[in-house]
Design an enzyme around this catalytic site. Structure first.
Site, PDB file in Angstrom:
ATOM      1  N   TYR A   1     -15.810 -27.283  25.708  1.00 36.29           N
ATOM      2  CA  TYR A   1     -15.419 -27.098  24.308  1.00 36.29           C
ATOM      3  C   TYR A   1     -16.679 -26.926  23.475  1.00 36.29           C
ATOM      4  CZ  TYR A   1     -16.614 -31.943  22.929  1.00 36.29           C
ATOM      5  OH  TYR A   1     -17.272 -33.111  22.644  1.00 36.29           O
ATOM      6  N   CYS A   2     -16.502 -26.443  22.252  1.00 31.62           N
ATOM      7  CA  CYS A   2     -17.631 -26.198  21.358  1.00 31.62           C
ATOM      8  C   CYS A   2     -17.257 -26.650  19.958  1.00 31.62           C
ATOM      9  CB  CYS A   2     -18.017 -24.717  21.398  1.00 31.62           C
ATOM     10  SG  CYS A   2     -16.675 -23.602  20.913  1.00 31.62           S
ATOM     11  N   GLY A   3     -17.761 -25.956  18.948  1.00 32.51           N
ATOM     12  CA  GLY A   3     -17.432 -26.310  17.576  1.00 32.51           C
ATOM     13  C   GLY A   3     -16.163 -25.643  17.084  1.00 32.51           C
TER      14      GLY A   3
ATOM     15  N   TRP B   1     -14.043 -28.842  18.738  1.00 33.28           N
ATOM     16  CA  TRP B   1     -14.306 -29.915  17.785  1.00 33.28           C
ATOM     17  C   TRP B   1     -13.636 -29.670  16.443  1.00 33.28           C
ATOM     18  CZ3 TRP B   1     -15.406 -34.664  18.465  1.00 33.28           C
ATOM     19  CH2 TRP B   1     -15.841 -35.460  17.391  1.00 33.28           C
TER      20      TRP B   1
END
Length: 289
Positions: A237-239, A265
């Protein structure tokens, strides 16, 4: 199956297609940045010959509420309509590129390859193409409508509930910067930190100084350092839900299959009741949103 192509390899694919010994090649330009999401002006000024512009914000995402994340996945029927508008037919090879370290191109790769399309990313993007002295054109390209039919694979995407306890049974990679991961810096989120148990590995650590993906051997060493191996159960996952696909591409290049949490996120931090860990360690200092 190859997920990346060099500029020279792409040129050869095009030559093979012209001579009837290879599948047609469709070029898609996915110019996009988080701080400058509209990449059409850059595309019009210079793009690979025949490349069609793809709007990441409107064609590779859908509108949603904050609790859906910043870039929710498009509905299958909307993605198929977009793919047809790009001129894609069944059996085509699709090559995506950008000018942003292959991050937005990787989202297109992930969406199409997960729905039955032979999709690849031009390693190094438009700069690599121009660096080989290959031709660039200006203007817009409006292709004839294609007839591709997408065949979905729903196993690659995780929901927010799926990812809740993923770190207990697999390796959950947070591909944001160390500052974002620790909570020292927040970008477009109401709170900082990471999902408890997630391990930090910034997405751009998989690239060399020229913006090309590192070799599979070098990549496997990088992944092994954070506990990811060929048979690992791994998710990323990332932002905002874009850079995570870039890491999924890097993992695929190394021969490792990964699932993606598209909400990332931006969804997690906007959902009440979820736990947040702060600090440089996976467990961190845990609190509840």
């Amino acid at each position: 199956m190859s997920h990346l192509v060099s500029a020279v390899q792409l040129q050869q694919l095009q030559i093979d297609a012209e001579h009837g010994v290879g599948a047609p090649v469709r070029l898609l330009d996915v110019r996009w940045r988080l701080d400058r999401p509209q990449g059409r002006p850059e595309y019009v000024r210079a793009h690979l010959p025949g490349a069609v512009y793809v709007d990441l914000e409107h064609e590779l995402s859908r509108r949603g509420q904050p609790q859906d994340g910043q870039h929710p996945l498009p509905a299958l029927e909307d993605l198929q309509h977009a793919a047809r508008s790009w001129g894609i037919d069944d059996g085509d090879i699709v090559v995506a590129y950008d000018d942003n370290s292959s991050v937005p191109a990787a989202r297109l790769w992930w969406l199409l390859s997960g729905n039955g399309i032979d999709a690849r990313v031009l390693d190094g993007g438009i700069r690599a193409w121009a660096g080989e002295g290959l031709s660039i054109e200006q203007g817009d390209v409006l292709p004839a409508f294609g007839r591709v039919t997408l065949v979905p694979d729903n196993q690659a995407a995780l929901t927010i509930d799926d990812v809740e306890d993923f770190a207990r049974r697999g390796v959950l990679l947070d591909v944001r910067t160390p500052e974002q991961y620790s909570g020292a810096r927040t970008v477009g989120a109401p709170v900082g930190g990471h999902i408890p148990g997630a391990v930090n590995l910034p997405a751009l650590a998989t690239l060399d100084g020229a913006g090309h993906f590192r070799s599979p051997v070098a990549m496997r060493r990088i992944f092994a350092a954070v506990g990811v191996h060929a048979q690992s159960d791994v998710a990323v996952y990332c932002g905002s839900g874009v850079a995570a696909m870039h890491m999924a591409l890097a993992l695929a290049h190394a021969g490792i299959r990964a699932r993606v949490y598209p909400g990332s996120w931006s969804q997690w931090s906007n959902t009440r009741g979820r736990s947040v860990a702060e600090g440089i360690l996976p467990a961190g200092r845990v609190s509840t949103i």
